[in-house]
Design an enzyme around this catalytic site. Structure first.
Site, short mmCIF file in Angstrom:
data_model
loop_
_atom_site.label_atom_id
_atom_site.label_comp_id
_atom_site.label_asym_id
_atom_site.label_seq_id
_atom_site.Cartn_x
_atom_site.Cartn_y
_atom_site.Cartn_z
N HIS A 278 -9.52 9.27 -4.98
CA HIS A 278 -8.49 9.03 -6.00
C HIS A 278 -8.84 7.76 -6.75
O HIS A 278 -8.93 6.69 -6.16
CB HIS A 278 -7.12 8.84 -5.35
N TYR B 114 4.22 6.62 -5.83
CA TYR B 114 5.15 5.74 -5.10
C TYR B 114 6.42 5.63 -5.95
O TYR B 114 6.36 5.15 -7.09
CB TYR B 114 4.55 4.35 -4.93
N PRO C 1 3.78 0.96 6.46
CA PRO C 1 2.79 1.86 5.88
C PRO C 1 2.72 1.86 4.34
O PRO C 1 1.84 2.49 3.77
CB PRO C 1 3.22 3.24 6.38
N LYS D 160 -2.49 0.24 4.89
CA LYS D 160 -3.54 -0.68 5.35
C LYS D 160 -3.89 -0.56 6.84
O LYS D 160 -4.90 -1.12 7.29
CB LYS D 160 -3.13 -2.14 5.09
N TYR E 275 -5.14 -2.71 -3.26
CA TYR E 275 -4.96 -1.34 -2.78
C TYR E 275 -6.30 -0.70 -2.40
O TYR E 275 -6.41 -0.02 -1.37
CB TYR E 275 -4.23 -0.50 -3.84
C1 PHB Z 1 -0.32 9.20 3.61
O1 PHB Z 1 -0.93 9.99 2.88
O2 PHB Z 1 -0.01 9.51 4.79
C2 PHB Z 1 0.06 7.85 3.11
C3 PHB Z 1 -0.32 7.49 1.83
C4 PHB Z 1 0.04 6.25 1.35
C5 PHB Z 1 0.75 5.39 2.15
C6 PHB Z 1 1.12 5.74 3.43
C7 PHB Z 1 0.77 6.99 3.91
O3 PHB Z 1 1.10 4.16 1.66
#
Ligand code: PHB
Ligand code: APR
Length: 403
Positions: free
Chosen positions: A75, A204, A296, A300, A388
């Protein structure tokens, strides 16, 4: 009683323990890995799935990147959504071509177990009553039962890679570790759904009703999360209620929304920030979740486990090849610096994107202004992007024996 001898005893076959075992193997250093769960449990456990650029590079340099190259989803951007609009942050353009790769942690673990099996070095699953001792001696020991027989592994060094609930950190005498902790007044309800992802990149979302996250595992599987109260019983969330809430929070004014499908897995995870330092006591070295937990939101956790064990592998290589102990002595300080930067980023992502039960209008408007600034300032987007995709690892791959 079976008595074994190895150079490095590793407790835990999660990402930290397995990566360390493989890094040591590549340097001709022997290890024994002791895991209390079964192979299937470890592989099937659903966890996060975002790999930083540096973690991808590390897995490739270690020769365990084939699965990742085949099935990982690269990505080059992500979306931040609020007020009904999605805003794209171009990670690759802002970081000189770096990206993240979506590849389930359980797939990483599966690949590493396969690689470990190929080395024929020992990996014990379903070990019972695991304990560590003589940590301040030059021959610390791991004890466990396996198949009804007592085992004792005499090591030069023990790596505590047994996660947050493991036994290594609690084996350090009181008064040695300082613990820094923050818990959050919410958890994440996560689902896997049989639905083609309706976006190529993560979304997000900050919404009046709470945070939501759109992610994926493959071209057919969507992974979604919802902010819920802490310790929320999953029974409170029938599948229809989950979809209703996902759609309310995530649908944007241009009509984008996740594709609905059959839910194949669901669960609630608590959120915590935690650091225990120093990450060493005598000949015991903590790595990964045994020493630190991040919420999460910044994705990280696995990446920090990878950077810890790279630093540890470098130090162990110098110890065995040249008898040098300086890098073992520096291990904790080197790791903790990067850990705190990831803690700061994860805390910032979490506090910017979630609703807090006791918040007032001031906080809500501050969050909206934060998001407005983030998505309209190149400087702010660059800051998010470089964190990120992952801040630099503290040590080079070459210093850990990789080229
Ligand atoms: C996930 O795909 O499980 C995932 C993606 C981004 C995050 C946390 C979990 O910040
Ligand atoms: N004895 C042996 N093994 C143990 C014990 C014990 N007493 N207790 C726990 N373990 C095992 C767990 O079953 C698990 O397989 O240690 C392993 C720890 O793995 P993780 O929890 O995955 O931690 P780590 O390897 O540090 O990886 C960090 O994993 O938890 C996620 O989100 C986190 O992405 C992060 C990553």
């Amino acid at each position: 009683m079976r008595s074994l001898k190895t150079q490095v005893g590793i407790v835990g076959a999660g990402p930290a323990g397995l990566l360390l075992g493989q890094l040591l193997h590549l340097n001709g250093i022997d290890s024994v890995i002791v895991e209390n769960r079964s192979r299937d449990y470890v592989i099937d456990r659903v966890r996060a799935g975002v790999l930083e650029q540096g973690t991808v590079d590390l897995l490739n340099a270690m020769g365990v990147g084939a699965g990742l190259q085949r099935a990982g989803l690269r990505h080059e951007g992500l979306y931040v959504s609020f007020g009904g609009c999605r805003h794209r942050i171009d990670l690759a353009e802002l970081t000189g071509g770096k990206a993240i790769t979506v590849y389930g942690q359980n797939e990483v673990v599966r690949d590493l177990i396969d690689a470990r099996t190929m080395t024929t070095r020992p990996l014990y699953f379903e070990a019972e009553r695991v304990s560590v001792g003589a940590l301040h001696s030059s021959s610390p020991v791991i004890r466990f039962q396996h198949g009804g027989t007592d085992h004792e592994v005499h090591c030069d060094v023990i790596a505590g890679c047994d996660g947050f609930h493991g036994i290594c950190r609690p084996s350090i005498p009181a008064g040695i570790l300082t613990v820094y902790e923050r818990s959050y007044p919410f958890g994440w309800l996560g689902i896997l759904a049989e639905a083609a992802p309706s976006s190529d990149e993560l979304v997000y979302t900050y919404h009046e009703r709470g945070f939501a996250l759109f992610s994926m595992r493959s071209p057919r599987i969507t992974r979604l999360y919802l902010q819920v109260p802490p310790d929320e019983p999953i029974e409170n969330w029938p599948d229809d209620a989950i979809w209703d809430e996902m759609l309310v929070r995530m649908t944007t004014r241009d009509g984008w929304r996740p594709t609905v499908g059959r839910i194949i897995q669901k669960g609630v995870t608590p959120m915590r920030s935690f650091v225990a330092a120093p990450m060493r006591y005598g000949r015991l070295f903590l790595a990964g979740d045994s020493a630190h937990i991040v919420p999460p939101t910044g994705a990280k956790g696995l990446n920090l486990a990878a950077s810890d064990v790279l630093v540890l592998a470098r130090a162990l290589k110098a110890f065995y090849e040249r008898g040098r102990t300086e890098w073992l002595d520096e291990y904790s300080d080197v790791c903790v610096r990067r850990v705190w930067k990831a803690q700061r980023f994860s805390w910032w992502m979490t506090s910017t994107l979630h609703r807090f039960a006791d918040e007032n209008g001031f906080n809500h408007h501050r969050q909206l202004a934060d998001l407005d600034y983030l998505t309209s300032s190149r400087a702010a987007m660059t800051s998010l992007a470089e964190q990120y995709v992952g801040l630099p690892m503290e040590v080079s791959f070459e210093s850990a024996g990789l080229c």
